[in-house]
Structure formats: C-alpha cells, structure tokens
Write an enzyme that holds these catalytic residues in place. Sequence first.
Site, PDB file in Angstrom:
ATOM      1  N   SER A  83       0.833  -1.212   0.000  1.00  0.00           N
ATOM      2  CA  SER A  83       0.000   0.000   0.000  1.00  0.00           C
ATOM      3  C   SER A  83       0.860   1.252   0.000  1.00  0.00           C
ATOM      4  O   SER A  83       1.972   1.261   0.559  1.00  0.00           O
ATOM      5  CB  SER A  83      -0.859  -0.016   1.262  1.00  0.00           C
ATOM      6  OG  SER A  83      -1.510   1.224   1.429  1.00  0.00           O
ATOM      7  N   TYR A  93      -1.983  -0.006  10.167  1.00  0.00           N
ATOM      8  CA  TYR A  93      -2.224  -0.666   8.873  1.00  0.00           C
ATOM      9  C   TYR A  93      -0.997  -0.532   7.967  1.00  0.00           C
ATOM     10  O   TYR A  93      -0.503  -1.504   7.400  1.00  0.00           O
ATOM     11  CB  TYR A  93      -3.456  -0.060   8.178  1.00  0.00           C
ATOM     12  CG  TYR A  93      -3.591  -0.504   6.749  1.00  0.00           C
ATOM     13  CD1 TYR A  93      -3.943  -1.811   6.437  1.00  0.00           C
ATOM     14  CD2 TYR A  93      -3.326   0.376   5.691  1.00  0.00           C
ATOM     15  CE1 TYR A  93      -4.033  -2.239   5.114  1.00  0.00           C
ATOM     16  CE2 TYR A  93      -3.417  -0.039   4.379  1.00  0.00           C
ATOM     17  CZ  TYR A  93      -3.771  -1.340   4.096  1.00  0.00           C
ATOM     18  OH  TYR A  93      -3.846  -1.757   2.786  1.00  0.00           O
ATOM     19  N   LYS A  97       1.773  -3.513   6.455  1.00  0.00           N
ATOM     20  CA  LYS A  97       2.166  -3.716   5.052  1.00  0.00           C
ATOM     21  C   LYS A  97       3.683  -3.571   4.885  1.00  0.00           C
ATOM     22  O   LYS A  97       4.299  -4.285   4.095  1.00  0.00           O
ATOM     23  CB  LYS A  97       1.410  -2.736   4.145  1.00  0.00           C
ATOM     24  CG  LYS A  97      -0.080  -3.031   4.060  1.00  0.00           C
ATOM     25  CD  LYS A  97      -0.312  -4.379   3.370  1.00  0.00           C
ATOM     26  CE  LYS A  97      -1.755  -4.788   3.338  1.00  0.00           C
ATOM     27  NZ  LYS A  97      -1.966  -6.085   2.673  1.00  0.00           N
TER      28      LYS A  97
HETATM   29  N1  UFG Z   1     -13.101  11.415   2.627  1.00  0.00           N
HETATM   30  C1  UFG Z   1     -14.027  12.369   2.939  1.00  0.00           C
HETATM   31  N2  UFG Z   1     -15.271  11.956   3.328  1.00  0.00           N
HETATM   32  C2  UFG Z   1     -15.622  10.641   3.416  1.00  0.00           C
HETATM   33  C3  UFG Z   1     -14.650   9.666   3.089  1.00  0.00           C
HETATM   34  C4  UFG Z   1     -13.393  10.089   2.704  1.00  0.00           C
HETATM   35  O1  UFG Z   1     -13.759  13.577   2.873  1.00  0.00           O
HETATM   36  O2  UFG Z   1     -16.768  10.358   3.788  1.00  0.00           O
HETATM   37  C5  UFG Z   1     -11.770  11.846   2.182  1.00  0.00           C
HETATM   38  C6  UFG Z   1     -10.653  11.370   3.111  1.00  0.00           C
HETATM   39  O3  UFG Z   1     -10.496  12.272   4.180  1.00  0.00           O
HETATM   40  C7  UFG Z   1      -9.477  11.310   2.150  1.00  0.00           C
HETATM   41  C8  UFG Z   1     -10.115  10.951   0.805  1.00  0.00           C
HETATM   42  O4  UFG Z   1     -11.496  11.248   0.935  1.00  0.00           O
HETATM   43  O5  UFG Z   1      -8.917  12.578   2.037  1.00  0.00           O
HETATM   44  C9  UFG Z   1      -9.962   9.471   0.476  1.00  0.00           C
HETATM   45  O6  UFG Z   1     -10.374   8.729   1.603  1.00  0.00           O
HETATM   46  P1  UFG Z   1     -10.608   7.154   1.572  1.00  0.00           P
HETATM   47  O7  UFG Z   1     -11.095   6.766   2.932  1.00  0.00           O
HETATM   48  O8  UFG Z   1     -11.435   6.778   0.413  1.00  0.00           O
HETATM   49  O9  UFG Z   1      -9.158   6.576   1.290  1.00  0.00           O
HETATM   50  P2  UFG Z   1      -7.792   6.820   2.066  1.00  0.00           P
HETATM   51  O10 UFG Z   1      -6.976   7.700   1.187  1.00  0.00           O
HETATM   52  O11 UFG Z   1      -7.969   7.213   3.455  1.00  0.00           O
HETATM   53  O12 UFG Z   1      -7.260   5.321   2.149  1.00  0.00           O
HETATM   54  C10 UFG Z   1      -6.757   4.690   1.039  1.00  0.00           C
HETATM   55  C11 UFG Z   1      -6.960   3.193   1.142  1.00  0.00           C
HETATM   56  C12 UFG Z   1      -6.133   2.613   2.259  1.00  0.00           C
HETATM   57  C13 UFG Z   1      -4.710   3.072   2.094  1.00  0.00           C
HETATM   58  C14 UFG Z   1      -4.650   4.566   2.075  1.00  0.00           C
HETATM   59  C15 UFG Z   1      -3.250   5.102   1.914  1.00  0.00           C
HETATM   60  O13 UFG Z   1      -8.316   2.888   1.355  1.00  0.00           O
HETATM   61  O14 UFG Z   1      -6.197   1.212   2.234  1.00  0.00           O
HETATM   62  O15 UFG Z   1      -5.406   5.017   0.969  1.00  0.00           O
HETATM   63  O16 UFG Z   1      -3.233   6.454   2.253  1.00  0.00           O
HETATM   64  F1  UFG Z   1      -3.972   2.636   3.130  1.00  0.00           F
END
Ligand code: UFG
Length: 344
Positions: free
Chosen positions: A126, A152, A156
């Site tokens: 990841s 997490y 990884k």
């Molecule tokens: N976000 C919102 N509102 C929501 C959900 C997400 O504003 O309801 C934002 C988050 O704050 C983030 C972006 O959208 O800025 C993406 O969020 P996600 O939860 O979709 O994904 P992440 O970037 O947090 O996580 C992803 C993968 C993980 C991995 C990570 C690495 O899902 O498995 O990237 O940074 F580890």
Amino acid sequence: MTVLVTGGAGYIGSHAVQRLLRDGERVVALDNEFRGHAKAMQLLSQAHPGKLTYVKADINDRTKVLATMDDHGVHTVMHFAALAYVGESVSQPLNYYHNNVSGLISVLAACDAARVPVQKFVFSSSCATYGQPPANMIPVPETCPQSPVSPYGWTKLHGEHILRDFAAARANAGNPIALTMLRYFNVAGSDHTGLIGEDHTPETHMIPVVLQAALGLRSEVGIFGTDYPTPDGTCIRDYVHVEDLIDAHVLAMAKVKPGTPAAYNVGIGKGYSVREIIDATRKVTDRQFKIVEQPRRPGDPPMLYNDSRKISSELGWKAKFTDLHEIIGTAWRWFQKHPQGYRS
Ligand code: UFG
C-alpha cells in the site's frame, strides 16, 4: 498450473479471480468471509463453470492453506487477504498484525512446505507504507522513504520486509521465488460487466460513500477537512481503477523474474481532490446530495499521487481508466444495480 488468490471473495481479490478466469487460468480462491462475499464466488463460478475452486478458510489456518496448495498444485499466489481500514487499525492494532503479518507468515510457510514449493508471489502492499511523503516526493516514486503513520501501514511495511527476507532465503537455497510487491494507491470502480463490485461493511471509502449518498442511502457526505494546502483545500488522492490494478498483478505474474524482489506503485499518476470527486459524482449520477464540511480526519495526508514511471517502463503497465467520470461510472452501475451490495 493453478493460481491461489487469498482474500478471493473480497473487493479486489474477486476482481483478480474474475480476470484470471477470463485469461483461462485455473484458480483457487481462499477467503474466511469475514469481509469477503461467498456470493461473489458463486457468481464467478456460474460465469466460469468448472474453472474456480473456492475454499472457505482463514490464512492463519496453515494446515488448510497447505492442503489447498497441495490439492491444486498451486504455482503462484496472489495474496490479497488482509484487513484494510486505516482508522480501524488504530483502535485494533493486534487484530491487524494478526491478520496481515501472522497471516502472511502462515501463507509463506505453506508456500515453502508445499510438495512443489510456490514459485511466484504477488503481494498487496500500500502507499500507506509511505506515510506522509515529503513535498519534494510528490508524485511519489518507489524510492520515497517508507515511514507509515498507521498500524495498517506498518503491517504492510513489515510484510514487505518479511517477503524480502523470505525471497533471499529461497534464493540462497537455490530455489528463488519471483516476488512482486504492489503498493496500491486508492482503488476504485467495479468490474465493467457489472457482475461483481465493491461491498464493504462498514463503507468508509470516498467514492462508494458519495454514491450511497446519490442513491439516498446516506443523508449527507462529510468532507473531512477543507483547510489543506491544496488548490481547493481538500485532500488529493490517486484513484486507480480496480481492473487496471489487476492488470498490474497479471503483468507482475508474467514478467517478474525469480531472484530479485520487485516493488511497484500502482496509481494512475494523477490526483483528484475530495471536491472534484463530489463534482464528478454529481455529473455521473445526475443526482444532488447534501455536503457537510467537517474537521480533518486524523492521519489523512493532504496529497498523495503516484509517479507511475517505474511500473510503466519495467512492466509496460498503463492505466486504461484515466478519466475520473469513467471510473466513477463503473462503480455507479454496480451501486445502482446493487444498492445493498451482494444482498441486493
Ligand atoms: N473522505 C471524505 N469523506 C468521506 C470519506 C473520505 O472527505 O466520507 C476523504 C478522506 O479524508 C481522504 C479521501 O477522501 O482525504 C480518500 O479517503 P478514503 O477513505 O477513500 O481513502 P484513504 O486515502 O484514506 O485510504 C486509502 C486506502 C487505504 C490506504 C490509504 C493510503 O483505502 O487502504 O489510501 O493512504 F492505506
């Protein structure tokens, strides 16, 4: 030759199973159904009669994993099985280390103990292993220092270290393994035929959350932070289509040679902000939904997108889905047909 897909009933694993079956490979999928869906396995079995074996088992059940390898003559493992919620990993670190680290060790031990030891291994790593890359390392190359900011991400990174030591031992023993570690950016979208898709409980990922709001299944979408140092103040991520991600696995399986472990980032090389995701979803779905600006979510890096040069030049990988609307469109088709996921 058979490919073992661990976590085969999960979102990404099931897309790998589908692709391998389409390519004519013999596939055995293994999943404990904690977050995977037996229904996905059923649908894929029906679509490819007699080609898929499904084993319900936990990767920490080494005896069962080994028996599966021996029963099916497994040559290659694609190892997807893992827990993958950053936030949950903070509150349940031991669960994450048990599944993601002990589980990996269990699978690797079986790879060695198999009657014919496994020859190829593709590992789901990841971009969370990079933590918050320094500003001069965005877009993020594989040479970026790995410094996770969540349990997490650490699971990884530990996985990568274990795999490198495992590969070195195999090479020293004169039986080198072809090892690839793929560091995913944000995986999105669904199978273009609409048969299988994304179904997480709980759902926290940006694109599915917004699509659920478009369907009226959520009353609103929270934007987690509007004061980031980005052009519109919201976080930027690299959304790679799940079928392109699986393409990277297939290329790794075909091209990476035994001996020297290879690590590649998988992301399209372009970042989109949270507001851009919301705007694109409104366009794709032609629906309105309520947006609520909220404080930052702890642990979110402001900007992450990939430098895709290494995987392009060494594996010949190129994303087919580079248009955000198209990526969201594939997910929208799935969510419209299956608003309650595999239950509908
Ligand atoms: N976000 C919102 N509102 C929501 C959900 C997400 O504003 O309801 C934002 C988050 O704050 C983030 C972006 O959208 O800025 C993406 O969020 P996600 O939860 O979709 O994904 P992440 O970037 O947090 O996580 C992803 C993968 C993980 C991995 C990570 C690495 O899902 O498995 O990237 O940074 F580890």
